[in-house]
Write a protein that holds these residues in place. Structure first.
Motif, PDB file in Angstrom:
ATOM      1  N   THR A   1      12.998  16.393  24.839  1.00 56.54           N
ATOM      2  CA  THR A   1      13.508  15.152  24.699  1.00 56.54           C
ATOM      3  C   THR A   1      12.092  14.241  24.582  1.00 56.54           C
ATOM      4  O   THR A   1      11.559  14.328  25.704  1.00 56.54           O
ATOM      5  N   TYR A   2      11.905  13.256  23.545  1.00 57.64           N
ATOM      6  CA  TYR A   2      10.605  12.600  23.753  1.00 57.64           C
ATOM      7  C   TYR A   2      11.017  11.306  22.932  1.00 57.64           C
ATOM      8  O   TYR A   2      11.706  11.177  21.882  1.00 57.64           O
ATOM      9  N   ASP A   3      10.879  10.036  23.618  1.00 57.31           N
ATOM     10  CA  ASP A   3      11.122   8.900  23.128  1.00 57.31           C
ATOM     11  C   ASP A   3       9.973   7.557  23.603  1.00 57.31           C
ATOM     12  O   ASP A   3       9.617   7.694  24.561  1.00 57.31           O
ATOM     13  N   SER A   4       9.667   7.167  22.525  1.00 61.40           N
ATOM     14  CA  SER A   4       8.598   6.060  22.668  1.00 61.40           C
ATOM     15  C   SER A   4       8.619   4.801  22.060  1.00 61.40           C
ATOM     16  O   SER A   4       9.132   4.962  20.836  1.00 61.40           O
ATOM     17  N   ASP A   5       8.370   3.842  22.564  1.00 59.43           N
ATOM     18  CA  ASP A   5       8.480   2.488  22.099  1.00 59.43           C
ATOM     19  C   ASP A   5       7.071   1.759  21.803  1.00 59.43           C
ATOM     20  O   ASP A   5       6.416   1.810  23.157  1.00 59.43           O
ATOM     21  N   GLY A   6       6.858   1.067  20.948  1.00 59.52           N
ATOM     22  CA  GLY A   6       5.574   0.045  20.842  1.00 59.52           C
ATOM     23  C   GLY A   6       5.873  -1.049  20.027  1.00 59.52           C
ATOM     24  O   GLY A   6       6.972  -1.125  19.521  1.00 59.52           O
ATOM     25  N   MET A   7       5.035  -1.946  20.109  1.00 62.52           N
ATOM     26  CA  MET A   7       5.240  -3.165  19.172  1.00 62.52           C
ATOM     27  C   MET A   7       4.499  -3.039  17.887  1.00 62.52           C
ATOM     28  O   MET A   7       3.350  -2.441  18.143  1.00 62.52           O
ATOM     29  N   VAL A   8       4.906  -3.547  16.874  1.00 59.08           N
ATOM     30  CA  VAL A   8       4.232  -3.573  15.521  1.00 59.08           C
ATOM     31  C   VAL A   8       3.702  -5.311  15.317  1.00 59.08           C
ATOM     32  O   VAL A   8       4.745  -5.924  15.538  1.00 59.08           O
ATOM     33  N   LEU A   9       2.754  -5.557  15.069  1.00 62.27           N
ATOM     34  CA  LEU A   9       2.349  -7.020  14.728  1.00 62.27           C
ATOM     35  C   LEU A   9       3.053  -7.384  13.642  1.00 62.27           C
ATOM     36  O   LEU A   9       2.986  -6.929  12.477  1.00 62.27           O
ATOM     37  N   GLY A  10       3.611  -8.728  13.610  1.00 64.87           N
ATOM     38  CA  GLY A  10       4.573  -8.955  12.481  1.00 64.87           C
ATOM     39  C   GLY A  10       3.750  -9.292  11.205  1.00 64.87           C
ATOM     40  O   GLY A  10       4.370  -9.057  10.258  1.00 64.87           O
ATOM     41  N   VAL A  11       2.508  -9.552  11.360  1.00 62.76           N
ATOM     42  CA  VAL A  11       1.815  -9.890  10.104  1.00 62.76           C
ATOM     43  C   VAL A  11       1.588  -8.280   9.367  1.00 62.76           C
ATOM     44  O   VAL A  11       1.649  -8.476   8.040  1.00 62.76           O
ATOM     45  N   ALA A  12       1.249  -7.465  10.197  1.00 67.75           N
ATOM     46  CA  ALA A  12       1.173  -6.084   9.611  1.00 67.75           C
ATOM     47  C   ALA A  12       2.467  -5.534   8.774  1.00 67.75           C
ATOM     48  O   ALA A  12       2.348  -5.110   7.790  1.00 67.75           O
ATOM     49  N   LEU A  13       3.400  -5.789   9.346  1.00 75.88           N
ATOM     50  CA  LEU A  13       4.858  -5.397   8.615  1.00 75.88           C
ATOM     51  C   LEU A  13       5.016  -6.373   7.380  1.00 75.88           C
ATOM     52  O   LEU A  13       5.315  -5.782   6.405  1.00 75.88           O
ATOM     53  N   ALA A  14       4.617  -7.498   7.417  1.00 75.89           N
ATOM     54  CA  ALA A  14       4.822  -8.429   6.047  1.00 75.89           C
ATOM     55  C   ALA A  14       4.031  -7.955   5.216  1.00 75.89           C
ATOM     56  O   ALA A  14       4.173  -8.326   3.978  1.00 75.89           O
ATOM     57  N   SER A  15       2.798  -7.526   5.582  1.00 76.18           N
ATOM     58  CA  SER A  15       1.596  -6.868   4.583  1.00 76.18           C
ATOM     59  C   SER A  15       1.931  -5.686   3.935  1.00 76.18           C
ATOM     60  O   SER A  15       1.375  -5.253   3.230  1.00 76.18           O
ATOM     61  N   GLY A  16       3.207  -5.080   4.334  1.00 77.84           N
ATOM     62  CA  GLY A  16       3.621  -3.783   3.735  1.00 77.84           C
ATOM     63  C   GLY A  16       2.905  -2.560   4.465  1.00 77.84           C
ATOM     64  O   GLY A  16       3.166  -1.458   4.047  1.00 77.84           O
ATOM     65  N   LEU A  17       2.298  -2.673   5.643  1.00 75.27           N
ATOM     66  CA  LEU A  17       1.943  -1.540   6.424  1.00 75.27           C
ATOM     67  C   LEU A  17       3.077  -0.688   6.777  1.00 75.27           C
ATOM     68  O   LEU A  17       3.278   0.401   6.974  1.00 75.27           O
ATOM     69  N   VAL A  18       4.258  -1.439   7.038  1.00 71.75           N
ATOM     70  CA  VAL A  18       5.485  -0.877   7.383  1.00 71.75           C
ATOM     71  C   VAL A  18       6.529  -1.432   6.725  1.00 71.75           C
ATOM     72  O   VAL A  18       6.348  -2.877   6.778  1.00 71.75           O
ATOM     73  N   GLY A  19       7.613  -0.941   5.991  1.00 68.67           N
ATOM     74  CA  GLY A  19       8.567  -1.680   5.246  1.00 68.67           C
ATOM     75  C   GLY A  19       9.767  -1.628   5.899  1.00 68.67           C
ATOM     76  O   GLY A  19      10.553  -0.710   6.528  1.00 68.67           O
TER      77      GLY A  19
ATOM     78  N   GLY B   1       1.857   0.841  22.910  1.00 68.53           N
ATOM     79  CA  GLY B   1       2.864   1.389  23.479  1.00 68.53           C
ATOM     80  C   GLY B   1       3.440   0.791  24.725  1.00 68.53           C
ATOM     81  O   GLY B   1       2.189   0.362  25.562  1.00 68.53           O
ATOM     82  N   TYR B   2       4.397   0.463  25.008  1.00 74.37           N
ATOM     83  CA  TYR B   2       5.006   0.027  26.233  1.00 74.37           C
ATOM     84  C   TYR B   2       6.193   0.795  26.951  1.00 74.37           C
ATOM     85  O   TYR B   2       6.500   0.565  28.023  1.00 74.37           O
ATOM     86  N   LYS B   3       6.588   1.863  26.301  1.00 70.59           N
ATOM     87  CA  LYS B   3       7.744   2.604  27.046  1.00 70.59           C
ATOM     88  C   LYS B   3       7.501   4.009  26.495  1.00 70.59           C
ATOM     89  O   LYS B   3       7.556   4.347  25.196  1.00 70.59           O
ATOM     90  N   THR B   4       7.599   5.126  27.391  1.00 72.82           N
ATOM     91  CA  THR B   4       7.492   6.425  27.077  1.00 72.82           C
ATOM     92  C   THR B   4       8.462   7.353  28.041  1.00 72.82           C
ATOM     93  O   THR B   4       8.306   6.919  29.325  1.00 72.82           O
ATOM     94  N   GLU B   5       9.219   7.896  27.417  1.00 71.78           N
ATOM     95  CA  GLU B   5      10.255   8.841  28.224  1.00 71.78           C
ATOM     96  C   GLU B   5      10.164  10.380  27.652  1.00 71.78           C
ATOM     97  O   GLU B   5      10.665  10.467  26.612  1.00 71.78           O
ATOM     98  N   ALA B   6       9.968  11.219  28.335  1.00 68.72           N
ATOM     99  CA  ALA B   6       9.704  12.542  27.918  1.00 68.72           C
ATOM    100  C   ALA B   6      10.269  13.366  29.280  1.00 68.72           C
ATOM    101  O   ALA B   6      10.041  13.372  30.361  1.00 68.72           O
ATOM    102  N   GLY B   7      11.439  14.137  28.884  1.00 73.83           N
ATOM    103  CA  GLY B   7      12.076  15.000  29.822  1.00 73.83           C
ATOM    104  C   GLY B   7      12.221  16.591  29.367  1.00 73.83           C
ATOM    105  O   GLY B   7      12.574  16.768  28.052  1.00 73.83           O
ATOM    106  N   THR B   8      12.551  17.258  30.329  1.00 75.00           N
ATOM    107  CA  THR B   8      13.074  18.765  30.061  1.00 75.00           C
ATOM    108  C   THR B   8      14.145  18.954  30.776  1.00 75.00           C
ATOM    109  O   THR B   8      14.515  18.432  31.928  1.00 75.00           O
TER     110      THR B   8
END
Length: 419
Positions: free
Chosen positions: A155-173, A117-124
């Motif tokens: 509200t809750y927003d969070s961003d991170g990175m996914v390894l490109g190899v993992a995506l191409a391997s079908g872990l995330v489509g 994760g590199y970004k998190t924004e939670a607020g009320t």
């Protein structure tokens, strides 16, 4: 009289601090008070180890290829507006709009810990109403019964990175061509794939409700007051979507469990608290204050995002422990227009990025006339060193980090109009 100025953040991500109901006891019949606080935060995360989705060990070396040290706490503002009114001779009520809880963390999306994760924004956004009914015990003292309700939107927003190899391997489509070129990785077959932005955005299903109850004892002749207030926990049901590069997640490639595109759900409980405040005149024109607050942060042990079938998309362990805040202050009324104050405060860290803090606050209030007062305060906050993690138990992504001690600062201003 002003009893000192101190920063908020009373244990974990509570923005209210000790003494947040002081306006309820204002002697005037009608008071409007608006305030803003600016926080200059100064905390750098240093990655100790990192893994991408699927447990791929990216370490902090060449495959990570980018900074292992990042400023994680951008400077922020906090606001609130309160209105106190004496509705009957013995009944005072306070209404507020405010943002009592919040998290803001943001690093560069190419830093070494980005897979955790590199970004998190939670607020009320909060609304509450609290009333105190006064019973006269004798000619010199009062007892107050305090009750209130509160409503929060989360509200809750969070961003991170996914390894490109993992995506191409079908872990995330997701279509490969939608990738932002934020760095590339080479798969065993020799193909190169870009990293993907993977995130979640959720919002509570309407306002969630809680309540408060308490008592207070007063001896007005000596400016003495002792209050004890309990605030209930608030339970939230959140819904929203998970996405990759702003594209809702698609069914997993190559078969397996099929996800509902973009759908995500979560539940979260914000903690109950108990707060004790005592104040008393100690000499003509002098006021001393003391407060202690306990918050049940250990109720938040993890944050789990699921899809419509209940399959985990994110499972982040938090393992918070209970928070404690202790604050003491002294104020002096120099003349009819000017008052000065100071305070010291200790917050017990609850774990992860929330370590112990020690705060020194200074402030003053100046009456422009008999109805309008300006209040200004500042605080220096010493944050102790600590360590934590941002591990996703569902995907295997990890970011184990540490941080050094640091100095942080806050500036608070209020405008108070009384009739």
């Amino acid at each position: 009289m002003l009893a000192g100025s101190s920063a908020a953040f009373a244990g974990a991500w509570d923005n209210m601090g000790v003494g947040s109901l002081d306006l309820l006891f204002a002697p005037e019949k009608f008071v409007v008070e608006g305030g803003a606080t600016y926080f200059d935060r100064n905390v750098d995360y240093k990655v100790k180890s990192a893994k991408a989705q699927g447990g791929a060990d990216v370490g902090v070396g060449p495959i990570a290829s980018n900074s292992t040290n990042e400023r994680t706490t951008p400077n922020i503002w906090n606001y609130q507006v309160g209105v106190k009114a004496t509705l009957m001779e013995n009944l005072d009520c306070l209404g507020r709009t405010y943002n009592p809880f919040g998290i803001t963390e943001e690093m560069d999306p190419t830093w070494a810990g980005r897979y955790g994760g590199y970004k998190t924004e939670a607020g009320t956004f909060g609304l509450d109403a609290t009333c105190a009914y006064k019973f006269q015990i004798d000619g010199s003292s009062n007892f107050r019964a305090i009750v209130g309700v509160k409503a929060l939107d989360l509200t809750y927003d969070s961003d991170g990175m996914v390894l490109g190899v993992a995506l191409a391997s079908g872990l995330v489509g997701t279509p490969l061509e939608t990738a932002h070129d934020l760095g590339s990785r080479t798969a065993p077959n020799g193909n190169t794939y870009s990293d993907f932005v993977s995130g979640a955005s959720l919002k509570s299903k309407g306002m969630s409700w809680g309540w408060r109850a308490g008592v207070a004892y007063e001896i007005p002749q000596y400016a003495m007051r002792a209050s004890l207030v309990y605030d209930s926990e608030i339970e939230f049901d959140l819904e929203g979507e998970t996405y990759v590069n702003d594209v809702p997640l698609k069914p997993i490639a190559g078969g397996g469990t099929t996800n509902i595109p973009g759908t995500a759900f979560a539940s979260l409980t914000l903690p109950q608290s108990v707060e004790l405040n005592v104040q008393s005149g100690i000499a003509p024109g002098w006021l001393a204050t003391f407060g202690v607050k306990w918050m049940d942060w250990s109720v938040i042990d993890s944050l789990v995002l699921t899809d419509a079938k209940g399959d985990k998309k994110t499972d982040r362990a938090l393992n918070f422990k209970d928070g404690w805040t202790v604050k003491a202050g002294v104020g002096h009324k120099l003349n009819e227009k000017l008052s000065l104050g100071s305070s010291v405060q200790w917050d017990r860290g609850v774990g992860g990025s929330y370590s112990d803090t020690y705060t020194l606050g200074l402030g003053g209030s100046y009456a422009l006339n008999d109805k309008v007062k300006v209040i200004l305060g500042g605080a220096a906050i010493y944050k102790t060193s600590g360590a934590g993690d941002a591990n996703n138990l569902a995907s295997g992504a990890e970011n184990n980090y540490e941080y050094d001690s640091s100095w942080n600062y806050a500036l608070n201003t209020k405008l108070r109009i009384a009739f």
